[in-house]
Scaffold this active site. Structure first.
Site, PDB file in Angstrom:
ATOM      1  N   GLU A 127     -20.487 -12.384  13.100  1.00 51.27           N
ATOM      2  CA  GLU A 127     -19.951 -12.373  14.462  1.00 51.27           C
ATOM      3  C   GLU A 127     -20.744 -11.436  15.364  1.00 51.27           C
ATOM      4  OE1 GLU A 127     -15.696 -11.831  14.252  1.00 51.27           O
ATOM      5  OE2 GLU A 127     -15.440 -13.795  13.326  1.00 51.27           O
ATOM      6  N   GLU A 176     -16.184 -17.715   6.986  1.00 47.76           N
ATOM      7  CA  GLU A 176     -14.956 -16.906   7.011  1.00 47.76           C
ATOM      8  C   GLU A 176     -13.822 -17.769   7.542  1.00 47.76           C
ATOM      9  OE1 GLU A 176     -15.506 -12.923   8.605  1.00 47.76           O
ATOM     10  OE2 GLU A 176     -13.499 -13.006   9.462  1.00 47.76           O
TER      11      GLU A 176
HETATM   12  C1  GAL Z   1     -13.178 -11.662  11.801  1.00 48.81           C
HETATM   13  C2  GAL Z   1     -14.191 -10.626  11.344  1.00 48.81           C
HETATM   14  C3  GAL Z   1     -13.696  -9.855  10.143  1.00 48.81           C
HETATM   15  C4  GAL Z   1     -12.281  -9.414  10.388  1.00 48.81           C
HETATM   16  C5  GAL Z   1     -11.415 -10.594  10.671  1.00 48.81           C
HETATM   17  C6  GAL Z   1      -9.952 -10.275  10.827  1.00 48.81           C
HETATM   18  O1  GAL Z   1     -13.417 -12.144  13.063  1.00 48.81           O
HETATM   19  O2  GAL Z   1     -15.401 -11.243  11.019  1.00 48.81           O
HETATM   20  O3  GAL Z   1     -14.518  -8.749   9.908  1.00 48.81           O
HETATM   21  O4  GAL Z   1     -12.282  -8.548  11.471  1.00 48.81           O
HETATM   22  O5  GAL Z   1     -11.874 -11.207  11.836  1.00 48.81           O
HETATM   23  O6  GAL Z   1      -9.226 -11.434  11.126  1.00 48.81           O
END
Ligand code: GAL
Length: 825
Positions: free
Chosen positions: A426, A518
Site C-alpha cells: 500500500e 491481502e
Molecule cells: C491494510 C494494511 C495492513 C493493515 C490492514 C488493517 O490496508 O496493508 O498493514 O493495516 O490494512 O486492516
C-alpha cells in the site's frame, strides 16, 4: 565416509574455542557460525546519547538476546508510539558483550552477524566504529577480525539501538537486538556472505538440473589455487557432487558456476516439503579450508493467467495468511519454537501460505516455512519515499533502500518456500509517475539477483474506485488504473481487499496473473458473542471516526459479522476466491492477532482484532470455517457457548464438512436439521436459550459422521492446565505453551470467567509470557499473573539448561489451584 571426513575437518577448524558462546551441535555443517546470544549487558537510558559516556558506573542488566525491551514496558494511553505501536514505548538502548578469541583464530576472518536489530543500530568493537544500520528488520554483518584481541585479552562489543523517535511504525515493532546474533569464523579463503545461489532451471520427475553460483572471497594478500566442490545431500546421503579448480587473485572475489543433475528428484511441495542440502567445500592442497551449507528444494512453478498458481505441474490454490513478526506475549524477540507453534496452528487450519507483512522476516521463519511447506511472499517495504508515520523508514529511503532490498534478496533467495517478492505494501506513490519510476528500479534490483521468482506489490486497489461503488466502475471504463499496476514492473497484480473486483481481473489485466496480497480484515474477540448474529452493529464504522451508536465497548462479536470497512467477512472473500481458477490465492489479514494497530484505533484497545487466532494462540470460531474448507479433516464446530439468560434468543452456528446435514438437539429434543445451500459456509438455528446440553450430529447418507456437544457451565470452581508439549529441551530456549481453562466442577469451560490467575514455577525454567488474547487488557505480558478472557489464559514456560522437572502451579481466588509437570531434558 564423506560425511565422516566433513565432521573430522570441522573438528580441526577449532571454532569451538571462542569463549562465552554456544556451539550449535545439532548440525555438523553449520559450525562456521556459533550463537553469540548469551550474556549481554543491557542498559536503557534515553539521556545517554554518546557511547563514550557509557562509563564503568553504568548499571548493566545481564540477559540473553534475542531481546525486546519494549514489551517489558507499561501500556500508556499517551505513548508517542500511539495505539498503532501498541501504546508501548521505544527508547534508546545499549547492549554490551565481553568475549575472548583464541590465538589460533588470529589468522582467520571473524565477523559478527545480526539477523535484525530494531532499529538504527550502531556497533563498536574495542572502540572501533563498525557502522550503522537504520532498517530494523534487515540482517547485516561486520568483519571484526582487524580489531580483535586474541588470547587472554578481552574484547568488548557495544551496540547502540535507537528507537526513540516515535511513531515510526503502523504496528508494534518492539525494540532491541530482537533476533539472533552469530559469530562467524572462516579461513581467509571462504564463501562470501550469502555467497551461494542455488537454482533449479529444469525440473521433471526423472531429472533436475541444479545450478550453483558461488561467490568465493580471498582475503589473503596472495593469490590462491583452490578446488571448489559442491556436494548435494538428501538427509545425510550424498546424491552427487561437482568439482572445479579455480585460481583466485589476492584480495579478490570470484563467482564459480557449477551445474549438477539429480536423478529422480524428490520434489518440494506443500504436502511434502522435501529439502536437499548443498555443501560447498573449498580445498587448498587437498585440505578443506571452508565449508558452507545451503538448504534448497527442487520444484517447478508458474503463475498462470487462467489457472493461477501451478506447483510441480499441479494447480494449488494459495490459502495464505499475513503475519506480523511479533509473537504475542513474547513481544518481537524471536524464538524458533514460538514461530513454529504459530505455523503449526496455521497448518492445522489448512493454511499453505505466509506473507511476511511488511518487512524481511527472521531467517528462522523462512527455514520453518521451507521445512513445513508454506508458499511465502517475502515482502520488503511498507513505504518508499513517502512517510506513513512521522519517523518511519521513508527518512532512510534514499540512502538505504537499494542496499536493504539487495541484501534481503541475497539472504533469502535459496529458500524453496519463497515464490514471490513483494516490493511494497500500500505504497502512497502507487498512483503517481514517481511510483512507476521507483517500482521499476526495485523490480530491476530484484530481477538482477533472482530472476526465478515473480515480483508483485500489494496495491490498494488495482483500479481507482470508491469502494462502495466498486463493481460499477469496472463495468464502465478502464480509466483510473493504479499506475503501479500498469507500470509493467509487476509480474503479478497484487490486490489488497476489494474482493468485489476480483472477478473483473482478467478483463482489466488479461496478461498478468492475479494474487490477493491481502484480504478480509474481519474483526473478532475470541469467545465473545452478540447473541443474535445478524444484528450487525455499526462497529467500527471507520477506524478514524467515533462509534455511531455510542456504547459498544471495544469487544467484537466472534460470529463472522464485523469487518473493517475496506475489508469483508471471512466468508465473503473466500466465496469469491474459491470460485475461479485464475484467482491464484489470497493472504488473509491476519493469521494471528498482533500487538498494536487495534481497530478501532482507540484506547483502551492496544492489540489487533483481525487474527483468526488470538494473541495467545487460541483459535476464534472462524478458524474452523477455514479448517472445514481447507483441510481433509472432518470438521463439526458448534458455537457460541451455552450460558445465556433464560428465554433469550440465541443464534447457534455450525461449520462442518464431509456431511450432507447437521441436526441440532437441545436437551435431547431436535430443533431442526440444516444443510448448507449454494455457496453457504455455515448453518444456523435461532433458538430460545434453555440451560442444558446442545448437541449437534453431522450425517452423510443418513449415517453419523461426527457429534459434538456444548453444555451450560455451572459456577466456576477449577483451573485446568494443558501443556502443548509436556517435555521440552534443556537448551535454555525451548518453550512449553500452557493453556489454562477455568471450568465448573464437571470440567465444562466457564465461558464468561475472567478470574485473575497467579502462576508460580519451581525449577530453573522461567515464565516468559502470560496472555489472554484480550485486546483491551493492559496487564503486562511479562508478569506472573494475568486475567483470563472468556475462560482461558496462556502461560509460556521457557526451559533452563538443566535436566529437571519443572512444576507449574496456577491459582486464583475462589478456584481450586492446579499443577502440571514439564519435563526438561
Ligand atoms: C491494510 C494494511 C495492513 C493493515 C490492514 C488493517 O490496508 O496493508 O498493514 O493495516 O490494512 O486492516
Amino acid at each position: 565416509m564423506k560425511n565422516l571426513n566433513l565432521l573430522k575437518t570441522l573438528a580441526i577448524f577449532g571454532f569451538i574455542v571462542i569463549f562465552g558462546c554456544h556451539k550449535d551441535n545439532s548440525d555438523p555443517f553449520s559450525s562456521r557460525k556459533i550463537s553469540f546470544n548469551s550474556d549481554w549487558g543491557f542498559h536503557l537510558n534515553d539521556s545517554i546519547i554518546d557511547k563514550d559516556t557509557i562509563g564503568t558506573n553504568t548499571k548493566w542488566r545481564t540477559l540473553n538476546v534475542p531481546h525486546d525491551w519494549t514489551v517489558e514496558g507499561k501500556f500508556d494511553e499517551k505513548s508517542p508510539a500511539g495505539y498503532g505501536g501498541g501504546a508501548l514505548t521505544g527508547g534508546l538502548g545499549w547492549y554490551k558483550k565481553t568475549f575472548k578469541v583464541a590465538d589460533e583464530d588470529s589468522t582467520k576472518v571473524t565477523s559478527i552477524i545480526f539477523d535484525g536489530v530494531y532499529k538504527n543500530s550502531e556497533v563498536w568493537v574495542n572502540g572501533h566504529y563498525l557502522g550503522k544500520r537504520p532498517n530494523g528488520y534487515i540482517s547485516f554483518q561486520y568483519e571484526i577480525s582487524p580489531y580483535l584481541n586474541y588470547g587472554d585479552k578481552n574484547n568488548e562489543i557495544i551496540v547502540k539501538v535507537d528507537n526513540s523517535k516515535q511513531p515510526n511504525s503502523r504496528w508494534y515493532s518492539g525494540s532491541g537486538i530482537f533476533r539472533n546474533v552469530w559469530l562467524e569464523t572462516t579461513d581467509k579463503l571462504h564463501v562470501g556472505q550469502w555467497g551461494t545461489y542455488v537454482t533449479t532451471p529444469k525440473v521433471t520427475t526423472e531429472k533436475a538440473t541444479v545450478k550453483f553460483e558461488t561467490t568465493i572471497q580471498n582475503q589473503n594478500s596472495t593469490s590462491k589455487k583452490a578446488t571448489v566442490t559442491t556436494t548435494i545431500f538428501k538427509k545425510n546421503t550424498k546424491v552427487t557432487s561437482v568439482t572445479q579448480n579455480i585460481s583466485i587473485g589476492a584480495k579478490a572475489n570470484q563467482t564459480v558456476k557449477q551445474e549438477a543433475q539429480v536423478e529422480t528428484p524428490i520434489l518440494w511441495s506443500v504436502e511434502a516439503p522435501e529439502l536437499y542440502t548443498a555443501v560447498t567445500e573449498i580445498s587448498v592442497d587437498d585440505k578443506i579450508v571452508d565449508q558452507y551449507k545451503t538448504n534448497f528444494g527442487i520444484r517447478s512453478f508458474k503463475f498462470d493467467v487462467d489457472k493461477g498458481f501451478i506447483l510441480n505441474g499441479k494447480q494449488v490454490k494459495i490459502k495464505g495468511v499475513c503475519m506480523h513478526h511479533d509473537l504475542g506475549p513474547l513481544g518481537s524477540a524471536i524464538n524458533t519454537r514460538a514461530i513454529e507453534r504459530q505455523l503449526q496452528i496455521m497448518k492445522d487450519m489448512g493454511v499453505n501460505g505466509i506473507r511476511t507483512s511488511h518487512n524481511p522476516p527472521a531467517p528462522e521463519l523462512l527455514d520453518l516455512c521451507d521445512k513445513m511447506g508454506f508458499i511465502v511472499m517475502d515482502e520488503a517495504f511498507d513505504m518508499w519515499k513517502k512517510a506513513k508515520t512521522k519517523y518511519d523508514y521513508s527518512l532512510d529511503w534514499d540512502q538505504w533502500h537499494a542496499k536493504d532490498l539487495q541484501d534481503q534478496i541475497l539472504r533469502d533467495r535459496n529458500h524453496p518456500s519463497i515464490f514471490m517478492w513483494s516490493i511494497g505494501n500500500e505504497i502512497p506513490e502507487q498512483w503517481s509517475d514517481e511510483g512507476v519510476v521507483i517500482a521499476k528500479e526495485l523490480s530491476g534490483i530484484v530481477k538482477k539477483l533472482d530472476a526465478t521468482r515473480l515480483v508483485t506489490a500489494a496495491m490498494n486497489p488495482a483500479v481507482n474506485m470508491n469502494i462502495d461503488e466498486v463493481t460499477l466502475q469496472f463495468e464502465k471504463s478502464k480509466t483510473g488504473f493504479n499506475k503501479l499496476a500498469t507500470s509493467g514492473a509487476l509480474d503479478i497484480i497484487g490486490y489488497n481487499y476489494a474482493h468485489q473486483t476480483f472477478e473483473y481481473h482478467q478483463k482489466n489485466f488479461p496478461n498478468v496473473p492475479f494474487i490477493a496480497t491481502e484480504t478480509t480484515s474481519a474483526l473478532e474477540t475470541r469467545g465473545y458473542y452478540d447473541a443474535v448474529s445478524d444484528v450487525v452493529k455499526k462497529w467500527p464504522v471507520r477506524w478514524d471516526l467515533k462509534f455511531t451508536d455510542g456504547n459498544l465497548g471495544n469487544t467484537v462479536s466472534a460470529y463472522d459479522q464485523v469487518q473493517a470497512p475496506w475489508g469483508s467477512t471471512h466468508e465473503a472473500t473466500w466465496k469469491v476466491m474459491k470460485k475461479h481458477d485464475f484467482l491464484a490465492g489470497m493472504y488473509i489479514w491476519t493469521g494471528f492477532d498482533y500487538i498494536g494497530e487495534p481497530t478501532p484505533y482507540e484506547w483502551p484497545s492496544i492489540s489487533s482484532y483481525f487474527g483468526i487466532v488470538d494473541l495467545a494462540g487460541f483459535p476464534k470460531d472462524v478458524y474452523y470455517m477455514y479448517q472445514s474448507e481447507w483441510t481433509n479433516k472432518t470438521v463439526l464446530h458448534l458455537f457460541p457457548h451455552w450460558n445465556w439468560a433464560a428465554g433469550q434468543n440465541v443464534d447457534v452456528w455450525a461449520y462442518y464438512n464431509n456431511a450432507d446435514e447437521v441436526e441440532l438437539f437441545l436437551n435431547g429434543k431436535s430443533v431442526g436439521v440444516r444443510s448448507k445451500k449454494g455457496d453457504d459456509l455455515h448453518v444456523m438455528w435461532r433458538i430460545p436459550f434453555q440451560a442444558g446440553t446442545l448437541k449437534a450430529i453431522s450425517r452423510k447418507n443418513g449415517k453419523t459422521v461426527l457429534e459434538t456437544e456444548i453444555k451450560t457451565a455451572g459456577t466456576a470452581t477449577n483451573l485446568k492446565l494443558f501443556a502443548d508439549r509436556p517435555t521440552i529441551k534443556a537448551d535454555g530456549n525451548d518453550l512449553s505453551f500452557v493453556t489454562v481453562d477455568i471450568t465448573d466442577a464437571n470440567g465444562v469451560l466457564s465461558p464468561n470467567a475472567n478470574n485473575e490467575i497467579q502462576f508460580s514455577l519451581k525449577g530453573n525454567g522461567k515464565i516468559v509470557g502470560v496472555c489472554s488474547g484480550d485486546p483491551v487488557s493492559h496487564e503486562s505480558y511479562k508478569g506472573d499473573r494475568h486475567t483470563a478472557l472468556n475462560g482461558k489464559c496462556l502461560v509460556v514456560i521457557q526451559a533452563g539448561e538443566k535436566v529437571e522437572k519443572l512444576e507449574l502451579t496456577a491459582s486464583a481466588s475462589g478456584l481450586k489451584s492446579s499443577t502440571t509437570i514439564i519435563t526438561v531434558k
